[in-house]
Design a protein around this motif. Sequence first.
Motif, PDB file in Angstrom:
ATOM      1  N   VAL A 138      67.444  35.688 -17.490  1.00  0.00           N
ATOM      2  CA  VAL A 138      67.191  34.878 -16.601  1.00  0.00           C
ATOM      3  C   VAL A 138      68.362  34.154 -16.164  1.00  0.00           C
ATOM      4  N   ASP A 139      68.513  33.682 -14.754  1.00  0.00           N
ATOM      5  CA  ASP A 139      69.864  33.367 -14.414  1.00  0.00           C
ATOM      6  C   ASP A 139      69.902  31.768 -14.488  1.00  0.00           C
ATOM      7  N   ARG A 140      68.712  31.149 -14.598  1.00  0.00           N
ATOM      8  CA  ARG A 140      68.607  29.370 -14.718  1.00  0.00           C
ATOM      9  C   ARG A 140      68.048  29.328 -16.159  1.00  0.00           C
ATOM     10  N   PRO A 141      68.507  29.482 -17.213  1.00  0.00           N
ATOM     11  CA  PRO A 141      67.834  29.254 -18.545  1.00  0.00           C
ATOM     12  C   PRO A 141      67.448  27.741 -19.069  1.00  0.00           C
ATOM     13  N   VAL A 163      63.948  30.940 -10.055  1.00  0.00           N
ATOM     14  CA  VAL A 163      64.556  31.707 -11.269  1.00  0.00           C
ATOM     15  C   VAL A 163      64.627  33.118 -10.964  1.00  0.00           C
ATOM     16  N   ALA A 164      65.815  33.615 -11.289  1.00  0.00           N
ATOM     17  CA  ALA A 164      65.741  35.201 -11.049  1.00  0.00           C
ATOM     18  C   ALA A 164      65.540  35.808 -12.478  1.00  0.00           C
ATOM     19  N   VAL A 165      64.513  36.660 -12.716  1.00  0.00           N
ATOM     20  CA  VAL A 165      64.110  37.212 -13.741  1.00  0.00           C
ATOM     21  C   VAL A 165      64.468  38.817 -13.614  1.00  0.00           C
ATOM     22  N   THR A 166      65.374  39.234 -14.509  1.00  0.00           N
ATOM     23  CA  THR A 166      65.898  40.445 -14.459  1.00  0.00           C
ATOM     24  C   THR A 166      65.309  41.491 -15.777  1.00  0.00           C
ATOM     25  N   ILE A 167      64.817  42.367 -15.122  1.00  0.00           N
ATOM     26  CA  ILE A 167      64.070  43.445 -16.241  1.00  0.00           C
ATOM     27  C   ILE A 167      64.680  44.476 -16.004  1.00  0.00           C
ATOM     28  N   GLU A 173      68.001  47.826 -13.064  1.00  0.00           N
ATOM     29  CA  GLU A 173      67.610  46.605 -13.394  1.00  0.00           C
ATOM     30  C   GLU A 173      67.000  46.102 -12.116  1.00  0.00           C
ATOM     31  N   HIS A 174      65.673  45.552 -12.301  1.00  0.00           N
ATOM     32  CA  HIS A 174      64.780  44.796 -11.495  1.00  0.00           C
ATOM     33  C   HIS A 174      64.722  43.492 -11.468  1.00  0.00           C
ATOM     34  N   THR A 175      65.043  42.740 -10.572  1.00  0.00           N
ATOM     35  CA  THR A 175      65.165  41.244 -10.284  1.00  0.00           C
ATOM     36  C   THR A 175      63.972  40.610  -9.530  1.00  0.00           C
ATOM     37  N   ILE A 176      63.148  39.839 -10.291  1.00  0.00           N
ATOM     38  CA  ILE A 176      61.994  39.236  -9.535  1.00  0.00           C
ATOM     39  C   ILE A 176      62.252  37.685  -9.436  1.00  0.00           C
ATOM     40  N   THR A 177      62.385  37.319  -8.336  1.00  0.00           N
ATOM     41  CA  THR A 177      62.791  35.977  -7.808  1.00  0.00           C
ATOM     42  C   THR A 177      61.275  35.056  -8.200  1.00  0.00           C
ATOM     43  N   VAL A 178      61.452  34.386  -9.090  1.00  0.00           N
ATOM     44  CA  VAL A 178      60.165  33.162  -9.177  1.00  0.00           C
ATOM     45  C   VAL A 178      60.578  32.061  -8.664  1.00  0.00           C
ATOM     46  N   VAL A 179      59.641  31.344  -7.791  1.00  0.00           N
ATOM     47  CA  VAL A 179      59.636  29.951  -7.124  1.00  0.00           C
ATOM     48  C   VAL A 179      58.737  29.129  -8.128  1.00  0.00           C
ATOM     49  N   VAL A 180      59.175  28.055  -8.565  1.00  0.00           N
ATOM     50  CA  VAL A 180      58.317  27.247  -9.540  1.00  0.00           C
ATOM     51  C   VAL A 180      58.547  25.925  -8.863  1.00  0.00           C
ATOM     52  N   ARG A 181      57.276  25.283  -8.631  1.00  0.00           N
ATOM     53  CA  ARG A 181      56.625  24.276  -7.947  1.00  0.00           C
ATOM     54  C   ARG A 181      56.462  23.074  -8.807  1.00  0.00           C
TER      55      ARG A 181
END
Length: 181
Positions: A138-141, A163-167, A173-181
């Motif tokens: 993750v880019d923002r631990p 948070v960008a989750v890289t798998i 490498e696949h990145t999923i951008t996760v927005v957390v409210r």
Amino acid sequence: MNRRSFRRVVVVLAATVGVAACGADAVSPLPVQPAGPTLSTPTLSPPSPSAILPIPAPTGSPSRPPPASARPAPPAPTRTRGTPRTTPPPTDATPACQGAVRYDLPLAETEIELLKSLCFATGAVLRIQGIGPGLVTVDRPELVSQQYEAGVVDIRFVRAGTVAVTIPKDGREHTITVVVR
């Protein structure tokens, strides 16, 4: 105060407390009621029963539609000519933000290339199944709590943010951008 007025007050208070307990995200503003006579009481004595305005009971019948909301329509956004829009207009394809849920992502059964972004409430868990230890990053631990056990990575989103989750999968490498409210 008669029994009927007392019931109305109890119902209004119960509804108010129930809505307040849901949190700020789940509460929508109440419709605005037209201005009426105001009470100005310099002392803290309770208002007289005649000063309490009655709460209209909802009426509805098959022959008559329910009354429209008293809330005015929001004004149309204004833009000066030549100014670019900072955010794209909303579309029907944009999924709504999910709550504090557990989202299972089995890598053996998922076309991960098609999953670009997710939206969750704080407290949600992204469970990635079928991956080795230390491979998911993750880019923002500071916004997550990440744990690995038996081929499963659990990423709990503990703070609001993006948070960008890289798998890694199949040498890419696949990145999923996760927005957390």
